[in-house]
Write a protein that holds these residues in place. Structure first.
Motif, PDB file in Angstrom:
ATOM      1  N   LEU A 177     -18.932  34.143  22.077  1.00  0.00           N
ATOM      2  CA  LEU A 177     -18.851  33.444  20.792  1.00  0.00           C
ATOM      3  C   LEU A 177     -17.797  32.354  20.833  1.00  0.00           C
ATOM      4  CD1 LEU A 177     -19.678  33.287  17.758  1.00  0.00           C
ATOM      5  CD2 LEU A 177     -17.868  34.950  17.304  1.00  0.00           C
ATOM      6  N   ASP A 178     -16.735  32.588  21.573  1.00  0.00           N
ATOM      7  CA  ASP A 178     -15.649  31.618  21.677  1.00  0.00           C
ATOM      8  C   ASP A 178     -16.091  30.329  22.358  1.00  0.00           C
ATOM      9  OD1 ASP A 178     -12.962  30.862  21.243  1.00  0.00           O
ATOM     10  OD2 ASP A 178     -12.481  31.310  23.340  1.00  0.00           O
ATOM     11  N   ARG A 179     -17.209  30.366  23.056  1.00  0.00           N
ATOM     12  CA  ARG A 179     -17.712  29.173  23.740  1.00  0.00           C
ATOM     13  C   ARG A 179     -18.414  28.220  22.777  1.00  0.00           C
ATOM     14  NH1 ARG A 179     -21.326  30.995  28.605  1.00  0.00           N
ATOM     15  NH2 ARG A 179     -21.374  28.734  28.875  1.00  0.00           N
ATOM     16  N   PHE A 180     -18.740  28.686  21.580  1.00  0.00           N
ATOM     17  CA  PHE A 180     -19.362  27.820  20.579  1.00  0.00           C
ATOM     18  C   PHE A 180     -18.255  27.029  19.886  1.00  0.00           C
ATOM     19  CE2 PHE A 180     -22.577  30.886  21.441  1.00  0.00           C
ATOM     20  CZ  PHE A 180     -23.795  30.300  21.136  1.00  0.00           C
ATOM     21  N   LYS A 181     -18.199  25.763  20.141  1.00  0.00           N
ATOM     22  CA  LYS A 181     -17.089  24.933  19.665  1.00  0.00           C
ATOM     23  C   LYS A 181     -17.412  24.125  18.408  1.00  0.00           C
ATOM     24  CE  LYS A 181     -14.622  26.209  23.173  1.00  0.00           C
ATOM     25  NZ  LYS A 181     -13.488  27.146  22.974  1.00  0.00           N
ATOM     26  N   GLU A 182     -18.575  24.316  17.820  1.00  0.00           N
ATOM     27  CA  GLU A 182     -18.952  23.492  16.680  1.00  0.00           C
ATOM     28  C   GLU A 182     -18.055  23.725  15.469  1.00  0.00           C
ATOM     29  OE1 GLU A 182     -22.963  25.930  15.704  1.00  0.00           O
ATOM     30  OE2 GLU A 182     -22.253  25.554  17.720  1.00  0.00           O
ATOM     31  N   VAL A 183     -17.824  22.655  14.736  1.00  0.00           N
ATOM     32  CA  VAL A 183     -16.967  22.710  13.551  1.00  0.00           C
ATOM     33  C   VAL A 183     -17.744  23.269  12.363  1.00  0.00           C
ATOM     34  CG1 VAL A 183     -15.604  21.333  11.931  1.00  0.00           C
ATOM     35  CG2 VAL A 183     -15.537  20.820  14.388  1.00  0.00           C
ATOM     36  N   TYR A 299     -20.023  13.458  12.187  1.00  0.00           N
ATOM     37  CA  TYR A 299     -18.683  12.888  12.026  1.00  0.00           C
ATOM     38  C   TYR A 299     -17.616  13.969  12.178  1.00  0.00           C
ATOM     39  CZ  TYR A 299     -14.713  10.837   9.479  1.00  0.00           C
ATOM     40  OH  TYR A 299     -13.471  10.403   9.108  1.00  0.00           O
ATOM     41  N   LYS A 300     -17.851  15.139  11.545  1.00  0.00           N
ATOM     42  CA  LYS A 300     -16.898  16.239  11.653  1.00  0.00           C
ATOM     43  C   LYS A 300     -16.831  16.777  13.072  1.00  0.00           C
ATOM     44  CE  LYS A 300     -17.309  17.841   6.853  1.00  0.00           C
ATOM     45  NZ  LYS A 300     -17.727  18.969   5.981  1.00  0.00           N
ATOM     46  N   GLU A 301     -17.996  16.884  13.723  1.00  0.00           N
ATOM     47  CA  GLU A 301     -18.010  17.394  15.083  1.00  0.00           C
ATOM     48  C   GLU A 301     -17.303  16.443  16.037  1.00  0.00           C
ATOM     49  OE1 GLU A 301     -18.977  20.264  16.073  1.00  0.00           O
ATOM     50  OE2 GLU A 301     -20.048  21.004  14.314  1.00  0.00           O
ATOM     51  N   ALA A 302     -17.467  15.139  15.809  1.00  0.00           N
ATOM     52  CA  ALA A 302     -16.873  14.149  16.705  1.00  0.00           C
ATOM     53  C   ALA A 302     -15.353  14.173  16.654  1.00  0.00           C
ATOM     54  CB  ALA A 302     -17.382  12.754  16.348  1.00  0.00           C
ATOM     55  N   LYS A 303     -14.782  14.498  15.498  1.00  0.00           N
ATOM     56  CA  LYS A 303     -13.315  14.525  15.375  1.00  0.00           C
ATOM     57  C   LYS A 303     -12.702  15.746  16.049  1.00  0.00           C
ATOM     58  CE  LYS A 303     -13.325  14.106  10.896  1.00  0.00           C
ATOM     59  NZ  LYS A 303     -12.843  13.993   9.501  1.00  0.00           N
ATOM     60  N   GLN A 304     -13.471  16.831  16.163  1.00  0.00           N
ATOM     61  CA  GLN A 304     -13.010  18.033  16.852  1.00  0.00           C
ATOM     62  C   GLN A 304     -11.684  18.559  16.308  1.00  0.00           C
ATOM     63  OE1 GLN A 304     -14.495  19.956  19.643  1.00  0.00           O
ATOM     64  NE2 GLN A 304     -16.160  18.963  18.545  1.00  0.00           N
ATOM     65  N   ARG A 305     -11.527  18.543  15.000  1.00  0.00           N
ATOM     66  CA  ARG A 305     -10.330  19.111  14.402  1.00  0.00           C
ATOM     67  C   ARG A 305     -10.366  20.631  14.500  1.00  0.00           C
ATOM     68  NH1 ARG A 305      -9.819  15.483   8.841  1.00  0.00           N
ATOM     69  NH2 ARG A 305      -9.101  13.552   9.861  1.00  0.00           N
ATOM     70  N   PRO A 306      -9.203  21.285  14.587  1.00  0.00           N
ATOM     71  CA  PRO A 306      -9.198  22.756  14.671  1.00  0.00           C
ATOM     72  C   PRO A 306      -9.780  23.380  13.413  1.00  0.00           C
ATOM     73  CG  PRO A 306      -6.978  21.910  14.293  1.00  0.00           C
ATOM     74  CD  PRO A 306      -7.845  20.722  14.599  1.00  0.00           C
ATOM     75  N   LYS A 307     -10.503  24.483  13.593  1.00  0.00           N
ATOM     76  CA  LYS A 307     -11.152  25.137  12.461  1.00  0.00           C
ATOM     77  C   LYS A 307     -10.160  25.896  11.592  1.00  0.00           C
ATOM     78  CE  LYS A 307     -14.195  26.905  15.401  1.00  0.00           C
ATOM     79  NZ  LYS A 307     -14.209  25.919  16.487  1.00  0.00           N
ATOM     80  N   TYR A 308      -9.022  26.239  12.153  1.00  0.00           N
ATOM     81  CA  TYR A 308      -7.980  26.938  11.400  1.00  0.00           C
ATOM     82  C   TYR A 308      -6.656  26.773  12.139  1.00  0.00           C
ATOM     83  CZ  TYR A 308      -8.806  30.436  15.028  1.00  0.00           C
ATOM     84  OH  TYR A 308      -8.954  31.063  16.230  1.00  0.00           O
ATOM     85  N   ILE A 309      -5.561  26.951  11.419  1.00  0.00           N
ATOM     86  CA  ILE A 309      -4.222  26.917  12.005  1.00  0.00           C
ATOM     87  C   ILE A 309      -3.497  28.177  11.553  1.00  0.00           C
ATOM     88  CG2 ILE A 309      -1.988  25.719  12.059  1.00  0.00           C
ATOM     89  CD1 ILE A 309      -3.513  23.110  11.637  1.00  0.00           C
TER      90      ILE A 309
END
Length: 346
Positions: A177-183, A299-309
């Motif tokens: 599951l950790d390999r799925f990087k989608e936002v 657009y969200k996927e392209a920025k690759q921002r972290p899903k949580y902090i």
């Protein structure tokens, strides 16, 4: 087979009213599983605070100081149920053989977790908790939920019918599951994509323990729409189909009215003209809006921002030293064990 280490992950948002009873019931269940030697003594309860505005985190943290079963994970801000759940799964997956996710309201029957464990020990990597029916739901909620699953099936999305986020996942499944990087995260659709051996356990939905639901109609509809657009391009293809149908219909009617003109049977029709303009205009706006939704996701996927902090991780002991010592001064239950942990983390 050695007893597996189990972590029960509970995402929480403003659950101060429900948490005391939730902790008691889950701890009692965990102790029973340990006593029956179904899970290891190292098993834990992990509560993920999704940026709550009430005393949820304070309750989790203080309970964790004197309760060996309870651990907490505090996110820096509210990121939504799916991302909060994912944060808990990632944290727990590092130190667990299997992880069960469940909501803090305990409307999902915790007693079936025993069956989850038995199926896991029998070889299942994923076990889904599935509702037997929706008799307790309102007519609107029941109709919209069933409609959502039917639409997703038509669109070709593989979902487990009447399953939410009450499930068991093995360490291996969590690693994949950790390999799925989608936002744009939709766990109910992603987990079945893993393809590991799985099974289902049926249960009856219970009444909420305390507090109010965190999923009103607006959020439910937004969640459903996000799930549809995250897993299928069929809506865009449907709009394309409607566009072609409208185009060919306009050619047919154009030829028909042109024939009437040459025959001298035409009349000036304001109503038909305005109706057609509004119809085509509405279809265009719907198409543009739908395409814009997909462009927004790109657009969200392209920025690759972290899903949580993560702000404070009391599960993996990466707690800021100043926070531990400040809590020690305020809470008499702060133990020497926690103090030695903070000293080792210098």
């Amino acid at each position: 087979m050695m007893e597996p280490v189990l972590t029960i992950v509970v995402p929480c948002y403003n659950e101060e009213a429900a948490l005391p009873e939730t902790i008691v019931q889950l701890q009692q269940l965990l102790e029973e599983l340990i006593q029956d030697r179904l899970v290891s003594k190292l098993s834990k309860l992990l509560f993920v605070d999704d940026g709550s505005k009430d005393g949820t985190w304070e309750l989790i943290y203080k309970e964790g100081l004197h309760n060996g079963y309870v651990r907490g994970l505090k996110l820096a801000r509210n990121v939504g149920h799916q991302n909060a759940l994912l944060a808990g799964l990632h944290a727990a997956g590092e130190r667990s053989d299997c992880v069960v996710s469940i909501d803090a309201d305990l409307q999902d029957d915790i007693q079936v977790i025993r069956e989850f464990i038995l199926k896991f020990r029998a070889g299942c990597e994923i076990v889904y908790g599935v509702r037997q029916g929706r008799a307790t739901d309102t007519f609107f909620k029941r109709s919209t939920a069933q409609g959502f699953y039917k639409i997703m099936k038509i669109l070709g999305v593989n979902l487990v019918y009447n399953h939410a986020d009450f499930r068991l996942m093995s360490k291996r499944a969590l690693q994949e599951l950790d390999r799925f990087k989608e936002v744009n995260l939709f766990l109910r659709g992603i987990v079945p994509l893993l393809g590991f051996q799985s099974d289902v356990v049926y249960y009856d939905r219970l009444e909420r323990q305390a507090g109010e639901t965190k999923y009103p109609i607006k959020k439910m509809l937004a969640f459903a729409f996000d799930g549809i657009t995250s897993f299928s391009v069929s809506p865009i293809r449907f709009v394309l189909f409607i566009g072609f149908v409208s185009f060919f219909m306009s050619l047919i009617f154009g030829g028909y009215f042109l024939t009437l003109k040459f025959l001298g049977n035409t009349e000036t029709g304001w109503t038909s003209l305005i109706t057609s303009i509004w119809l085509i205009g509405g279809l265009q706006l719907i198409a543009i809006g739908l395409i814009g939704e997909y462009v927004g996701k790109i657009y969200k996927e392209a920025k690759q921002r972290p899903k949580y902090i993560v702000d404070i991780d009391a599960f993996n002991l990466s707690v800021p030293r100043h926070h531990l010592f400040q809590q020690a001064a305020d809470d008499e239950s702060f133990s020497l064990e926690n103090r030695s942990i903070s000293e080792r983390n210098k």
